[in-house]
Design an enzyme around this catalytic site. Structure first.
Site, PDB file in Angstrom:
ATOM      1  CB  SER A  12       3.698  54.995   6.977  1.00 21.69           C
ATOM      2  OG  SER A  12       3.018  56.262   6.631  1.00 21.69           O
ATOM      3  CG  ASP A  39      -0.331  57.599   7.763  1.00 17.60           C
ATOM      4  OD1 ASP A  39      -1.177  56.940   8.647  1.00 17.60           O
ATOM      5  OD2 ASP A  39       0.704  57.419   7.626  1.00 17.60           O
ATOM      6  CG  HIS A  70      -3.999  55.623  10.783  1.00 15.68           C
ATOM      7  ND1 HIS A  70      -2.774  56.314  11.133  1.00 15.68           N
ATOM      8  CD2 HIS A  70      -5.041  56.099  11.667  1.00 15.68           C
ATOM      9  CE1 HIS A  70      -3.344  56.945  12.347  1.00 15.68           C
ATOM     10  NE2 HIS A  70      -4.296  56.876  12.700  1.00 15.68           N
ATOM     11  CG  MET A  72      -5.017  60.185  11.533  1.00 14.41           C
ATOM     12  SD  MET A  72      -3.166  60.418  11.283  1.00 14.41           S
ATOM     13  CE  MET A  72      -3.022  59.468   9.831  1.00 14.41           C
ATOM     14  CG  PHE A 150       3.011  66.699  11.007  1.00 14.69           C
ATOM     15  CD1 PHE A 150       3.277  67.298   9.964  1.00 14.69           C
ATOM     16  CD2 PHE A 150       2.220  66.968  12.334  1.00 14.69           C
ATOM     17  CE1 PHE A 150       2.496  68.412   9.895  1.00 14.69           C
ATOM     18  CE2 PHE A 150       1.689  68.244  12.026  1.00 14.69           C
ATOM     19  CZ  PHE A 150       1.770  68.853  10.888  1.00 14.69           C
ATOM     20  N   GLY A 152       7.931  61.006  11.007  1.00 15.17           N
ATOM     21  CA  GLY A 152       9.147  61.369  11.485  1.00 15.17           C
ATOM     22  C   GLY A 152       9.456  62.168  13.179  1.00 15.17           C
ATOM     23  CG  ASP A 179       0.931  54.941  12.761  1.00 15.07           C
ATOM     24  OD1 ASP A 179       2.104  55.135  12.217  1.00 15.07           O
ATOM     25  OD2 ASP A 179      -0.032  55.313  12.377  1.00 15.07           O
ATOM     26  N   GLY A 180       4.054  55.332  14.725  1.00  9.74           N
ATOM     27  CA  GLY A 180       4.805  56.593  15.032  1.00  9.74           C
ATOM     28  C   GLY A 180       5.923  56.330  15.544  1.00  9.74           C
TER      29      GLY A 180
END
Ligand code: DX5
Ligand code: ZN
Length: 226
Positions: A12, A39, A70, A72, A150, A152, A179-180
């Site tokens: 990412s 992102d 992606h 958002m 965000f 992390g 993802d994440g």
């Protein structure tokens, strides 16, 4: 049974050092990355701003592998079409959120017409049943394993049930991306549930050796393949 699509590792871009972006892209490509996950945040659908058209244009110029955008954002078709126009010769997927798009068929058709592969994303609190009418129109489902906005954050294991339902109950054999919060500790559970496209920001760009980390995540993912 149709075999599942191959494991793909998608670093990412959100976690790259933007002052040395082209170097970062080349580094993970050398490590064998399959896609650059891009992102895009609008400060409206999610409480953060990130990458827009000028940066996507630069990414497309430097990248040697496909872009996995992606979105958002609350208006994914408008921006998806703009990104599609910037992709040059690169392959591009554009994933939009089921939470914002009323007419998935029309959105997916517009993106296909623009030359990109449509995908649909689902946030952690949204039930998997919301995806049902969307599946026939898209090439990929992105199951979010954090609340978007965000990098992390901590992996939310509860969403693995959605991946299992897609592979089982819904018989979905195309790409499932997660993802994440994906790292060496969590990647195996994603693959065991049925995911095959694995996004990692912090785990890859935050590693001492990002190229080697792509390989290590791939090794762990391949080993977890059922
Ligand atoms: C979150 C983004 C993710 C993010 C993942 O809103 O969609 O792609 O970059 O970052 P990590 O891997 O750090 O959780
Ligand atoms: Zn993402």
């Amino acid at each position: 049974m149709t075999p599942l699509p191959p494991i793909r590792i998608a670093p990412s871009l959100l976690s790259v050092d933007f002052s040395r972006m082209a170097e970062g892209l080349a580094l993970v490509e050398r490590g064998g990355a399959d896609l650059h996950h891009v992102d895009v945040m609008d400060g409206h659908f999610v409480p953060n701003l990130s990458i827009g058209p000028p940066v996507v244009k630069c990414v497309a110029k430097s990248a040697k592998i496909p872009l996995d955008c992606h979105l958002m954002v609350t208006d994914p078709v408008t921006y998806g079409e703009r990104f599609a126009a910037l992709r040059g010769n690169l392959d591009m997927g554009v994933t939009f959120h089921v939470e914002v798009v009323q007419d998935v068929a029309a959105a997916a058709a517009a993106l296909r017409k623009a030359g990109v592969r449509p995908g649909i994303a689902i946030n952690p609190p949204t039930p998997v049943e919301m995806l049902e009418p969307a599946l026939e129109h898209v090439e990929m489902v992105l199951v979010m394993s954090v609340h978007p906005g965000f990098g992390g954050q901590k992996f939310i294991a509860d969403v693995l049930g959605k991946v299992e339902a897609l592979r089982g109950r819904y018989g979905w054999t195309k790409d499932i991306e997660m993802d994440g919060g994906i790292d060496r500790r969590t990647i195996a559970s994603c693959v065991a549930a049925g995911a095959n496209v694995l996004v990692a920001g912090t785990a890859i760009y935050g590693a001492a050796d990002p190229a080697a980390e792509v390989g290590e995540l791939r090794r762990l993912a391949e080993a977890a393949r059922r």
